[in-house]
Design an enzyme around this catalytic site. Structure first.
Site, PDB file in Angstrom:
ATOM      1  N   GLY A  46       4.881   1.425  -6.369  1.00 54.91           N
ATOM      2  CA  GLY A  46       6.109   1.764  -5.654  1.00 54.91           C
ATOM      3  C   GLY A  46       6.388   0.702  -4.602  1.00 54.91           C
ATOM      4  O   GLY A  46       5.472  -0.030  -4.200  1.00 54.91           O
ATOM      5  N   GLN A  51       9.797  -3.031   2.945  1.00 52.37           N
ATOM      6  CA  GLN A  51       8.584  -3.835   2.725  1.00 52.37           C
ATOM      7  C   GLN A  51       8.913  -5.287   2.365  1.00 52.37           C
ATOM      8  O   GLN A  51       8.052  -6.157   2.461  1.00 52.37           O
ATOM      9  CB  GLN A  51       7.702  -3.208   1.633  1.00 52.37           C
ATOM     10  CG  GLN A  51       7.108  -1.866   2.064  1.00 52.37           C
ATOM     11  CD  GLN A  51       6.263  -1.251   0.974  1.00 52.37           C
ATOM     12  OE1 GLN A  51       6.777  -0.596   0.081  1.00 52.37           O
ATOM     13  NE2 GLN A  51       4.962  -1.458   1.017  1.00 52.37           N
ATOM     14  N   CYS A  94      -1.475   0.820   0.208  1.00 58.53           N
ATOM     15  CA  CYS A  94      -0.117   0.367   0.498  1.00 58.53           C
ATOM     16  C   CYS A  94      -0.091  -1.156   0.449  1.00 58.53           C
ATOM     17  O   CYS A  94      -0.990  -1.802   1.012  1.00 58.53           O
ATOM     18  CB  CYS A  94       0.317   0.851   1.882  1.00 58.53           C
ATOM     19  SG  CYS A  94       1.996   0.360   2.325  1.00 58.53           S
ATOM     20  N   LEU A  95       0.923  -1.695  -0.195  1.00 59.46           N
ATOM     21  CA  LEU A  95       1.033  -3.157  -0.290  1.00 59.46           C
ATOM     22  C   LEU A  95       1.218  -3.783   1.090  1.00 59.46           C
ATOM     23  O   LEU A  95       0.930  -4.960   1.273  1.00 59.46           O
ATOM     24  CB  LEU A  95       2.180  -3.544  -1.225  1.00 59.46           C
ATOM     25  CG  LEU A  95       1.977  -3.123  -2.690  1.00 59.46           C
ATOM     26  CD1 LEU A  95       3.241  -3.375  -3.501  1.00 59.46           C
ATOM     27  CD2 LEU A  95       0.791  -3.860  -3.308  1.00 59.46           C
ATOM     28  N   HIS A 136       5.195   8.907   0.057  1.00 57.37           N
ATOM     29  CA  HIS A 136       4.702   7.668   0.686  1.00 57.37           C
ATOM     30  C   HIS A 136       5.877   6.688   0.878  1.00 57.37           C
ATOM     31  O   HIS A 136       6.036   6.107   1.957  1.00 57.37           O
ATOM     32  CB  HIS A 136       3.614   7.068  -0.217  1.00 57.37           C
ATOM     33  CG  HIS A 136       3.126   5.701   0.168  1.00 57.37           C
ATOM     34  ND1 HIS A 136       1.841   5.455   0.587  1.00 57.37           N
ATOM     35  CD2 HIS A 136       3.741   4.488   0.179  1.00 57.37           C
ATOM     36  CE1 HIS A 136       1.696   4.157   0.850  1.00 57.37           C
ATOM     37  NE2 HIS A 136       2.830   3.545   0.606  1.00 57.37           N
ATOM     38  N   GLU A 137       6.701   6.536  -0.137  1.00 57.78           N
ATOM     39  CA  GLU A 137       7.837   5.593  -0.046  1.00 57.78           C
ATOM     40  C   GLU A 137       8.886   6.098   0.951  1.00 57.78           C
ATOM     41  O   GLU A 137       9.467   5.319   1.701  1.00 57.78           O
ATOM     42  CB  GLU A 137       8.490   5.382  -1.418  1.00 57.78           C
ATOM     43  CG  GLU A 137       7.581   4.859  -2.516  1.00 57.78           C
ATOM     44  CD  GLU A 137       6.780   3.635  -2.138  1.00 57.78           C
ATOM     45  OE1 GLU A 137       7.191   2.908  -1.218  1.00 57.78           O
ATOM     46  OE2 GLU A 137       5.724   3.423  -2.755  1.00 57.78           O
ATOM     47  N   HIS A 140       8.110   5.190   4.376  1.00 53.52           N
ATOM     48  CA  HIS A 140       8.509   3.811   4.722  1.00 53.52           C
ATOM     49  C   HIS A 140       9.951   3.773   5.245  1.00 53.52           C
ATOM     50  O   HIS A 140      10.267   3.015   6.164  1.00 53.52           O
ATOM     51  CB  HIS A 140       8.406   2.886   3.506  1.00 53.52           C
ATOM     52  CG  HIS A 140       7.026   2.374   3.208  1.00 53.52           C
ATOM     53  ND1 HIS A 140       6.315   1.600   4.088  1.00 53.52           N
ATOM     54  CD2 HIS A 140       6.241   2.500   2.103  1.00 53.52           C
ATOM     55  CE1 HIS A 140       5.146   1.269   3.533  1.00 53.52           C
ATOM     56  NE2 HIS A 140       5.070   1.819   2.329  1.00 53.52           N
TER      57      HIS A 140
HETATM   58  O1  GNR Z   1       0.810   0.601  -5.138  1.00 56.40           O
HETATM   59  C1  GNR Z   1       0.717   1.611  -4.429  1.00 56.40           C
HETATM   60  N1  GNR Z   1      -0.182   2.566  -4.760  1.00 56.40           N
HETATM   61  C2  GNR Z   1      -0.226   3.807  -4.171  1.00 56.40           C
HETATM   62  C3  GNR Z   1      -1.339   4.601  -4.384  1.00 56.40           C
HETATM   63  C4  GNR Z   1      -1.416   5.857  -3.818  1.00 56.40           C
HETATM   64  C5  GNR Z   1      -0.387   6.342  -3.054  1.00 56.40           C
HETATM   65  C6  GNR Z   1       0.727   5.557  -2.813  1.00 56.40           C
HETATM   66  C7  GNR Z   1       0.812   4.310  -3.372  1.00 56.40           C
HETATM   67  S1  GNR Z   1       2.224   3.339  -3.095  1.00 56.40           S
HETATM   68  C8  GNR Z   1       1.532   1.740  -3.210  1.00 56.40           C
HETATM   69  C9  GNR Z   1       2.622   0.692  -3.120  1.00 56.40           C
HETATM   70  C10 GNR Z   1       3.274   0.768  -1.760  1.00 56.40           C
HETATM   71  O2  GNR Z   1       2.799   0.315  -0.756  1.00 56.40           O
HETATM   72  N2  GNR Z   1       4.412   1.383  -1.676  1.00 56.40           N
HETATM   73  O3  GNR Z   1       5.038   1.527  -0.500  1.00 56.40           O
HETATM   74 NI    NI Z   2       3.456   1.566   0.970  1.00 48.68          NI
END
Ligand code: GNR
Ligand code: NI
Length: 174
Positions: A46, A51, A94-95, A136-137, A140
């Site tokens: 995601g 980001q 998270c990236l 999670h997104e 952000h």
């Molecule tokens: O790649 C991602 N893996 C992930 C694993 C568990 C819960 C959320 C994520 S999102 C993350 C990519 C990211 O940072 N998205 O904002």
């Molecule tokens: Ni993230």
């Protein structure tokens, strides 16, 4: 399409609150294409526009596993309509918080309303990884990172590591 640079914490841009999109046009689709390419290259499942430094309410996602056919998803101006009382714990990464993983507890299911790639309004009930990743997104878009869900002690430990990583990067740039 182009790969954009992913911002990593701590960076004040990741705390910005993203603004709703007023029109789903070719310019926005070009941004979403770049985001998807950037996410695949990372690799991640995601990515929120902030980001890559764009404070718009735009999310791309692909939950297909290795070897499965790609299944890109796009969520524009997403709104959570409902969350379940039951929760699920998932080890998140998270990236923008490279190489760190911790358990986060969130509602197990949610219902979301959003605009798709064509600008059509859609509603969907999410569970499992989709529910986790979407929340999670959407965090952000509000300037929240998964480390903000952890204890102060864990968060400050991770922030320390992130600052250290950045200092090392400055010494030997990619
Ligand atoms: O790649 C991602 N893996 C992930 C694993 C568990 C819960 C959320 C994520 S999102 C993350 C990519 C990211 O940072 N998205 O904002
Ligand atoms: Ni993230």
């Amino acid at each position: 399409m182009a790969i954009r640079e992913i911002i990593t914490a701590p960076d004040p841009r990741l705390k910005e609150v993203s603004k709703p999109v007023d029109k789903v046009d070719d310019g926005l689709r070009a941004l979403m294409d770049d985001m998807l390419e950037t996410m695949y290259a990372a690799p991640g499942i995601g990515l929120a526009a902030i980001q890559v430094g764009v404070p718009k309410q735009v999310i791309v996602m692909d939950l297909a596993r290795d070897g499965e056919k790609p299944a890109p998803r796009y969520f524009i101006n997403p709104e959570i309509l409902w969350t379940s009382d039951d929760t699920a714990v998932y080890e998140e990464g998270c990236l923008s918080v490279p190489d760190m993983y911790e358990d986060v507890e969130r509602p197990a299911r949610c219902r979301v309303r959003y605009l798709d790639y064509q600008g059509e309004i859609r509603e969907e009930e999410c569970d499992e990884l989709l529910a986790t990743c979407l929340q999670h997104e959407m965090d952000h878009l509000k300037g929240i990172l998964f480390i903000d869900h952890l204890s102060r002690v864990k968060r400050s430990m991770m922030l320390k590591k992130l600052i250290k990583q950045k200092k090392l990067q400055e010494k030997e740039p990619a």
